[in-house]
Design an enzyme around this catalytic site. Structure first.
Site, PDB file in Angstrom:
ATOM      1  N   CYS A 171       2.952   0.993 -11.484  1.00  0.00           N
ATOM      2  CA  CYS A 171       3.587   0.566 -10.234  1.00  0.00           C
ATOM      3  C   CYS A 171       4.289  -0.766 -10.487  1.00  0.00           C
ATOM      4  O   CYS A 171       3.646  -1.762 -10.832  1.00  0.00           O
ATOM      5  CB  CYS A 171       2.552   0.428  -9.119  1.00  0.00           C
ATOM      6  N   CYS A 178       2.950  -3.682  -8.298  1.00  0.00           N
ATOM      7  CA  CYS A 178       1.648  -4.174  -8.778  1.00  0.00           C
ATOM      8  C   CYS A 178       1.854  -5.064 -10.010  1.00  0.00           C
ATOM      9  O   CYS A 178       1.196  -6.108 -10.148  1.00  0.00           O
ATOM     10  CB  CYS A 178       0.722  -3.023  -9.128  1.00  0.00           C
ATOM     11  N   ASN A 238      11.248   1.322   4.467  1.00  0.00           N
ATOM     12  CA  ASN A 238      11.489   2.714   4.081  1.00  0.00           C
ATOM     13  C   ASN A 238      10.141   3.371   3.779  1.00  0.00           C
ATOM     14  O   ASN A 238       9.317   2.805   3.054  1.00  0.00           O
ATOM     15  CB  ASN A 238      12.394   2.762   2.850  1.00  0.00           C
ATOM     16  N   HIS A 243       4.988   1.543  -3.250  1.00  0.00           N
ATOM     17  CA  HIS A 243       4.062   0.441  -2.930  1.00  0.00           C
ATOM     18  C   HIS A 243       4.673  -0.215  -1.707  1.00  0.00           C
ATOM     19  O   HIS A 243       5.799  -0.723  -1.783  1.00  0.00           O
ATOM     20  CB  HIS A 243       3.955  -0.519  -4.130  1.00  0.00           C
ATOM     21  N   HIS A 273       6.380  -2.073   1.163  1.00  0.00           N
ATOM     22  CA  HIS A 273       7.107  -3.344   1.138  1.00  0.00           C
ATOM     23  C   HIS A 273       8.035  -3.436   2.336  1.00  0.00           C
ATOM     24  O   HIS A 273       8.533  -2.423   2.825  1.00  0.00           O
ATOM     25  CB  HIS A 273       7.906  -3.512  -0.164  1.00  0.00           C
TER      26      HIS A 273
END
Ligand code: 5GP
Ligand code: ZN
Length: 122
Positions: free
Chosen positions: A5, A8, A91, A102, A104
Protein backbone atom coordinates in the site's frame (compact mmCIF):
# COMPACT_ATOMS: atom_id res chain seq x y z
CA UNK A 1 0.30 -1.44 7.72
CA UNK A 2 -0.90 -3.23 4.61
CA UNK A 3 1.64 -4.82 2.25
CA UNK A 4 2.09 -3.01 -1.06
CA UNK A 5 0.00 0.00 0.00
CA UNK A 6 1.62 3.23 -1.19
CA UNK A 7 0.01 5.36 1.51
CA UNK A 8 1.04 2.95 4.30
CA UNK A 9 4.59 3.21 2.93
CA UNK A 10 4.44 7.02 2.85
CA UNK A 11 3.07 7.01 6.43
CA UNK A 12 5.96 4.76 7.50
CA UNK A 13 8.50 7.02 5.76
CA UNK A 14 9.50 4.28 3.31
CA UNK A 15 8.39 6.32 0.27
CA UNK A 16 9.12 10.06 0.19
CA UNK A 17 6.35 12.67 -0.01
CA UNK A 18 6.12 16.43 0.38
CA UNK A 19 4.53 16.29 3.82
CA UNK A 20 2.67 19.26 5.29
CA UNK A 21 1.46 17.56 8.49
CA UNK A 22 2.18 14.54 10.69
CA UNK A 23 0.70 13.49 14.01
CA UNK A 24 0.03 10.16 15.69
CA UNK A 25 -3.21 9.61 13.72
CA UNK A 26 -2.78 11.32 10.35
CA UNK A 27 -0.34 12.45 7.72
CA UNK A 28 -0.93 14.97 4.94
CA UNK A 29 1.16 15.63 1.84
CA UNK A 30 1.01 17.16 -1.63
CA UNK A 31 -0.60 15.05 -4.36
CA UNK A 32 2.06 13.94 -6.86
CA UNK A 33 -0.21 14.98 -9.78
CA UNK A 34 -1.94 18.15 -8.56
CA UNK A 35 -5.32 19.03 -10.05
CA UNK A 36 -5.49 22.49 -8.44
CA UNK A 37 -3.02 25.11 -7.12
CA UNK A 38 -3.45 23.48 -3.69
CA UNK A 39 -3.91 19.70 -3.84
CA UNK A 40 -3.25 17.85 -0.60
CA UNK A 41 -4.05 14.33 0.53
CA UNK A 42 -4.99 13.67 4.16
CA UNK A 43 -4.47 10.06 5.20
CA UNK A 44 -5.08 8.15 8.44
CA UNK A 45 -1.98 6.21 9.48
CA UNK A 46 -4.17 3.16 10.09
CA UNK A 47 -4.94 1.23 6.91
CA UNK A 48 -8.67 1.63 6.20
CA UNK A 49 -9.56 0.65 2.66
CA UNK A 50 -12.28 3.20 1.92
CA UNK A 51 -15.15 5.24 3.29
CA UNK A 52 -17.36 2.24 2.45
CA UNK A 53 -15.62 0.33 5.25
CA UNK A 54 -16.26 2.72 8.16
CA UNK A 55 -19.01 2.55 10.79
CA UNK A 56 -20.33 4.82 13.52
CA UNK A 57 -17.39 3.60 15.64
CA UNK A 58 -15.11 5.56 13.30
CA UNK A 59 -16.98 8.84 13.79
CA UNK A 60 -14.41 10.24 16.23
CA UNK A 61 -11.30 10.04 14.09
CA UNK A 62 -13.26 10.89 10.92
CA UNK A 63 -14.47 14.05 12.62
CA UNK A 64 -10.92 14.94 13.67
CA UNK A 65 -9.73 14.24 10.11
CA UNK A 66 -12.35 16.61 8.69
CA UNK A 67 -11.44 19.43 11.06
CA UNK A 68 -7.75 18.83 10.29
CA UNK A 69 -8.52 19.07 6.55
CA UNK A 70 -10.11 22.48 7.01
CA UNK A 71 -7.06 23.75 8.92
CA UNK A 72 -4.60 22.32 6.39
CA UNK A 73 -6.55 23.84 3.50
CA UNK A 74 -6.26 27.36 4.89
CA UNK A 75 -2.67 26.84 6.05
CA UNK A 76 -1.62 25.74 2.55
CA UNK A 77 -2.96 28.26 0.09
CA UNK A 78 -6.74 27.96 0.05
CA UNK A 79 -8.41 31.36 0.22
CA UNK A 80 -10.36 32.09 3.42
CA UNK A 81 -13.88 33.53 3.40
CA UNK A 82 -16.97 32.69 1.39
CA UNK A 83 -15.36 33.92 -1.85
CA UNK A 84 -12.57 31.41 -1.32
CA UNK A 85 -12.94 27.93 0.13
CA UNK A 86 -11.91 24.50 -1.07
CA UNK A 87 -13.23 21.11 -2.23
CA UNK A 88 -13.01 18.02 -0.05
CA UNK A 89 -13.22 14.86 -2.19
CA UNK A 90 -13.33 11.25 -0.99
CA UNK A 91 -13.32 8.88 -3.96
CA UNK A 92 -14.80 5.62 -2.69
CA UNK A 93 -14.52 2.26 -4.44
CA UNK A 94 -14.09 1.53 -8.13
CA UNK A 95 -17.27 3.29 -9.27
CA UNK A 96 -16.26 6.20 -7.05
CA UNK A 97 -13.00 6.55 -8.94
CA UNK A 98 -10.74 5.41 -6.08
CA UNK A 99 -7.29 4.37 -7.31
CA UNK A 100 -5.38 4.00 -4.03
CA UNK A 101 -7.16 1.60 -1.68
CA UNK A 102 -6.27 3.45 1.54
CA UNK A 103 -8.89 5.98 2.61
CA UNK A 104 -7.86 9.57 1.90
CA UNK A 105 -9.33 13.04 1.60
CA UNK A 106 -8.36 15.22 -1.35
CA UNK A 107 -8.18 18.93 -0.50
CA UNK A 108 -8.39 21.03 -3.67
CA UNK A 109 -8.29 24.78 -3.71
CA UNK A 110 -6.67 28.00 -4.78
CA UNK A 111 -7.51 30.48 -7.53
CA UNK A 112 -9.37 29.01 -10.51
CA UNK A 113 -9.21 27.76 -13.24
CA UNK A 114 -8.04 24.35 -12.06
CA UNK A 115 -6.62 21.52 -14.13
CA UNK A 116 -9.80 19.74 -15.25
CA UNK A 117 -7.86 16.85 -16.82
CA UNK A 118 -6.51 15.61 -13.51
CA UNK A 119 -9.36 16.73 -11.29
CA UNK A 120 -10.74 13.75 -9.36
CA UNK A 121 -14.47 13.24 -9.72
CA UNK A 122 -14.92 16.73 -11.19
P1 5GP B 1 -7.76 8.40 -5.71
O1 5GP B 1 -8.04 8.29 -7.18
O2 5GP B 1 -7.41 7.06 -5.10
O3 5GP B 1 -8.81 9.14 -4.95
O4 5GP B 1 -6.51 9.34 -5.60
C1 5GP B 1 -5.19 8.90 -5.47
C2 5GP B 1 -4.30 10.13 -5.59
O5 5GP B 1 -3.01 9.76 -5.13
C3 5GP B 1 -4.13 10.64 -7.03
O6 5GP B 1 -4.57 12.00 -7.09
C4 5GP B 1 -2.63 10.50 -7.29
O7 5GP B 1 -2.10 11.59 -8.03
C5 5GP B 1 -2.03 10.41 -5.89
N1 5GP B 1 -0.83 9.61 -5.79
C6 5GP B 1 -0.64 8.37 -6.31
N2 5GP B 1 0.59 7.90 -5.98
C7 5GP B 1 1.17 8.88 -5.24
C8 5GP B 1 2.47 8.97 -4.63
O8 5GP B 1 3.32 8.08 -4.67
N3 5GP B 1 2.73 10.13 -3.95
C9 5GP B 1 1.81 11.15 -3.86
N4 5GP B 1 2.20 12.24 -3.18
N5 5GP B 1 0.59 11.08 -4.44
C10 5GP B 1 0.28 9.96 -5.13
ZN1 ZN C 1 -2.50 1.50 3.52
Amino acid sequence: MSDNCIFCKIAAGDIPAKKVHEDEEFIAFHDINPAAPTHLLVVPRRHVRSLADVTSEDAGWLGRMTVLAQKLAFDNGCTPGHDGGFRLVVNTGQEGGQEIDHLHFHILGGPRPWNKRAAPAA
